[in-house]
Write an enzyme that holds these catalytic residues in place. Sequence first.
Site, PDB file in Angstrom:
ATOM      1  N   ARG A 120       0.811  -1.232   0.000  1.00  0.00           N
ATOM      2  CA  ARG A 120       0.000   0.000   0.000  1.00  0.00           C
ATOM      3  C   ARG A 120       0.840   1.275   0.000  1.00  0.00           C
ATOM      4  O   ARG A 120       0.385   2.330   0.446  1.00  0.00           O
ATOM      5  CB  ARG A 120      -0.980   0.005   1.180  1.00  0.00           C
ATOM      6  CG  ARG A 120      -1.996  -1.137   1.122  1.00  0.00           C
ATOM      7  CD  ARG A 120      -3.042  -1.004   2.211  1.00  0.00           C
ATOM      8  NE  ARG A 120      -4.045  -2.040   2.064  1.00  0.00           N
ATOM      9  CZ  ARG A 120      -3.990  -3.233   2.661  1.00  0.00           C
ATOM     10  NH1 ARG A 120      -2.947  -3.531   3.442  1.00  0.00           N
ATOM     11  NH2 ARG A 120      -4.938  -4.109   2.501  1.00  0.00           N
ATOM     12  N   LYS A 142       1.969  11.254 -10.669  1.00  0.00           N
ATOM     13  CA  LYS A 142       1.139  10.383 -11.493  1.00  0.00           C
ATOM     14  C   LYS A 142       1.939   9.141 -11.892  1.00  0.00           C
ATOM     15  O   LYS A 142       3.033   9.249 -12.446  1.00  0.00           O
ATOM     16  CB  LYS A 142       0.660  11.114 -12.748  1.00  0.00           C
ATOM     17  CG  LYS A 142      -0.503  12.050 -12.521  1.00  0.00           C
ATOM     18  CD  LYS A 142      -1.055  12.552 -13.835  1.00  0.00           C
ATOM     19  CE  LYS A 142      -2.291  13.388 -13.636  1.00  0.00           C
ATOM     20  NZ  LYS A 142      -2.846  13.885 -14.920  1.00  0.00           N
ATOM     21  N   GLU A 184       6.863  18.807 -24.328  1.00  0.00           N
ATOM     22  CA  GLU A 184       6.318  19.169 -23.019  1.00  0.00           C
ATOM     23  C   GLU A 184       6.827  20.540 -22.572  1.00  0.00           C
ATOM     24  O   GLU A 184       6.119  21.270 -21.866  1.00  0.00           O
ATOM     25  CB  GLU A 184       6.691  18.103 -21.981  1.00  0.00           C
ATOM     26  CG  GLU A 184       6.074  16.730 -22.232  1.00  0.00           C
ATOM     27  CD  GLU A 184       4.595  16.653 -21.867  1.00  0.00           C
ATOM     28  OE1 GLU A 184       4.036  17.659 -21.379  1.00  0.00           O
ATOM     29  OE2 GLU A 184       3.998  15.584 -22.070  1.00  0.00           O
ATOM     30  N   LYS A 226       5.505  23.176 -13.445  1.00  0.00           N
ATOM     31  CA  LYS A 226       4.658  22.028 -13.116  1.00  0.00           C
ATOM     32  C   LYS A 226       4.392  21.965 -11.619  1.00  0.00           C
ATOM     33  O   LYS A 226       3.264  21.691 -11.187  1.00  0.00           O
ATOM     34  CB  LYS A 226       5.278  20.726 -13.602  1.00  0.00           C
ATOM     35  CG  LYS A 226       4.373  19.534 -13.300  1.00  0.00           C
ATOM     36  CD  LYS A 226       4.715  18.286 -14.053  1.00  0.00           C
ATOM     37  CE  LYS A 226       3.634  17.224 -13.838  1.00  0.00           C
ATOM     38  NZ  LYS A 226       3.924  15.962 -14.554  1.00  0.00           N
ATOM     39  N   GLU A 236      -5.952  16.465  -9.204  1.00  0.00           N
ATOM     40  CA  GLU A 236      -6.870  16.850 -10.275  1.00  0.00           C
ATOM     41  C   GLU A 236      -8.309  16.918  -9.785  1.00  0.00           C
ATOM     42  O   GLU A 236      -9.232  16.397 -10.410  1.00  0.00           O
ATOM     43  CB  GLU A 236      -6.763  15.883 -11.464  1.00  0.00           C
ATOM     44  CG  GLU A 236      -5.952  16.445 -12.587  1.00  0.00           C
ATOM     45  CD  GLU A 236      -5.850  15.538 -13.803  1.00  0.00           C
ATOM     46  OE1 GLU A 236      -6.777  14.759 -14.071  1.00  0.00           O
ATOM     47  OE2 GLU A 236      -4.808  15.589 -14.479  1.00  0.00           O
ATOM     48  N   ARG A 241      -5.216  21.225 -12.424  1.00  0.00           N
ATOM     49  CA  ARG A 241      -4.147  20.358 -12.918  1.00  0.00           C
ATOM     50  C   ARG A 241      -4.435  19.840 -14.327  1.00  0.00           C
ATOM     51  O   ARG A 241      -3.508  19.449 -15.046  1.00  0.00           O
ATOM     52  CB  ARG A 241      -3.921  19.197 -11.947  1.00  0.00           C
ATOM     53  CG  ARG A 241      -2.725  18.343 -12.350  1.00  0.00           C
ATOM     54  CD  ARG A 241      -2.234  17.413 -11.271  1.00  0.00           C
ATOM     55  NE  ARG A 241      -1.145  16.592 -11.781  1.00  0.00           N
ATOM     56  CZ  ARG A 241      -0.358  15.836 -11.033  1.00  0.00           C
ATOM     57  NH1 ARG A 241      -0.535  15.787  -9.726  1.00  0.00           N
ATOM     58  NH2 ARG A 241       0.615  15.132 -11.575  1.00  0.00           N
ATOM     59  N   ASN A 245      -2.624  18.719 -19.191  1.00  0.00           N
ATOM     60  CA  ASN A 245      -2.972  17.757 -20.229  1.00  0.00           C
ATOM     61  C   ASN A 245      -3.256  18.416 -21.575  1.00  0.00           C
ATOM     62  O   ASN A 245      -3.878  17.790 -22.447  1.00  0.00           O
ATOM     63  CB  ASN A 245      -4.188  16.925 -19.792  1.00  0.00           C
ATOM     64  CG  ASN A 245      -3.834  15.939 -18.697  1.00  0.00           C
ATOM     65  OD1 ASN A 245      -2.770  15.348 -18.718  1.00  0.00           O
ATOM     66  ND2 ASN A 245      -4.727  15.783 -17.740  1.00  0.00           N
ATOM     67  N   HIS A 248      -3.039  16.418 -24.731  1.00  0.00           N
ATOM     68  CA  HIS A 248      -2.929  15.012 -24.369  1.00  0.00           C
ATOM     69  C   HIS A 248      -4.170  14.193 -24.713  1.00  0.00           C
ATOM     70  O   HIS A 248      -4.063  12.975 -24.905  1.00  0.00           O
ATOM     71  CB  HIS A 248      -2.608  14.874 -22.881  1.00  0.00           C
ATOM     72  CG  HIS A 248      -1.186  15.192 -22.535  1.00  0.00           C
ATOM     73  ND1 HIS A 248      -0.620  16.413 -22.795  1.00  0.00           N
ATOM     74  CD2 HIS A 248      -0.208  14.439 -21.948  1.00  0.00           C
ATOM     75  CE1 HIS A 248       0.645  16.413 -22.384  1.00  0.00           C
ATOM     76  NE2 HIS A 248       0.902  15.229 -21.882  1.00  0.00           N
ATOM     77  N   HIS A 252      -3.149  10.899 -26.552  1.00  0.00           N
ATOM     78  CA  HIS A 252      -3.420   9.541 -26.070  1.00  0.00           C
ATOM     79  C   HIS A 252      -4.213   8.737 -27.102  1.00  0.00           C
ATOM     80  O   HIS A 252      -4.029   7.524 -27.232  1.00  0.00           O
ATOM     81  CB  HIS A 252      -4.160   9.595 -24.743  1.00  0.00           C
ATOM     82  CG  HIS A 252      -3.317  10.089 -23.610  1.00  0.00           C
ATOM     83  ND1 HIS A 252      -3.841  10.439 -22.387  1.00  0.00           N
ATOM     84  CD2 HIS A 252      -1.981  10.287 -23.508  1.00  0.00           C
ATOM     85  CE1 HIS A 252      -2.873  10.837 -21.583  1.00  0.00           C
ATOM     86  NE2 HIS A 252      -1.728  10.760 -22.251  1.00  0.00           N
ATOM     87  N   HIS A 265       5.989   9.634 -26.823  1.00  0.00           N
ATOM     88  CA  HIS A 265       4.918  10.400 -26.191  1.00  0.00           C
ATOM     89  C   HIS A 265       4.967  11.872 -26.584  1.00  0.00           C
ATOM     90  O   HIS A 265       3.935  12.479 -26.909  1.00  0.00           O
ATOM     91  CB  HIS A 265       5.011  10.258 -24.668  1.00  0.00           C
ATOM     92  CG  HIS A 265       3.972  11.037 -23.932  1.00  0.00           C
ATOM     93  ND1 HIS A 265       2.613  10.811 -24.069  1.00  0.00           N
ATOM     94  CD2 HIS A 265       4.089  12.072 -23.051  1.00  0.00           C
ATOM     95  CE1 HIS A 265       1.945  11.655 -23.313  1.00  0.00           C
ATOM     96  NE2 HIS A 265       2.808  12.433 -22.687  1.00  0.00           N
TER      97      HIS A 265
END
Length: 358
Positions: A120, A142, A184, A226, A236, A241, A245, A248, A252, A265
């Site tokens: 965990r 993330k 980016e 960032k 988010e 936040r 993206n 993105h 994606h 990417h």
Amino acid sequence: MEPVRVNLGPRSYDIRFAGDLGSFADFVRLSVPRAKLALVVADTHTERHATTVRDALESVGLRTGMAVVPSGESSKSLAEFGKLLDALADLPADRQTAVVAVGGGVVGDLAGFAAAAYNRGLPLVMVPTTLLSMVDSSVGGKTGINHAKGKNLIGAFHQPAGVWIDPAFLGTLPDREFRSGLAEVVKYGVIQDAEFFAWQEANAAAILARDLEAVRYLVAKSCRLKADVVEQDEREETGLRAILNYGHTFAHAFETVGGYGAWLHGEAVAAGMVCASRLAEKLGRIPADVTERQVKLLTAFGLPLHPKAEWPIEPMIDVMRRDKKAAAGRLRFVLPTRMGHVELVDGVPEDLVREVLC
């Protein structure tokens, strides 16, 4: 270079910029003071760097194990995730065992997700070795892996205990990987800082030549930008936040339909930003010159501007409907209102999305 502090209360951490591995070992000791054991995770391209990192950790008394995954986006899979959990169990890891990710975004996302899941939550130290991972994926917590239905659909928020950035790693980075990371960097200028975008326009030649001072500045500036967003919206939950993206949702879809690994990417993000900016034009949110400035800079950096013609549009739209920003199947996009500012826009008509994909 001064450290960048990411202020998140008890989850706060430093992004340190340095090249002395002796100092790195001390940094890990300070970041995870209770750790006596570490699993160093790398891919086949960064195994040599990871071996050096492992030796540095052992020099300050940490026992270590090492796990090496295949390079490439395909390693962000349930199979490789399971292998990392096996490696942690074989150590055997306890709750203070540190996971040290040495590599690009794939290694950081995969190792970070394993650190988030095992017991965990284990302490995580990021050692990014690509430009993209230095300016983006190593910061903000993330983590995750891909699913056949979409990129990063499986994952968790798990902040690192520390991030160690050595710009010297970029000296051996392949040109395509370096250019991919610049997408980016361009993004931060569009979404947050018009002056930073203008600085990139003025210094494009020095950036491409990997001038050390230029690279140091763009990495540190990107990390600070960032961190500013993450500090205000860590998970988010407020919508802020989501601005990170930008491009993105399109990107994606390109990566999923084109096949993970067909594009890097950052290449997908570059084309995604142009699509998003053209979409903003169609909605009357920006004049054409905002898009054209992006097109000119991305062209200078040798990045793609549109998806490949052979990629079918309808499957891309379907991926966008499952995007994490979508709500009840309604498409939402991060779109510019001017250079240096973007907003999350709800209920964008699918016909307009199809037009910018053509």
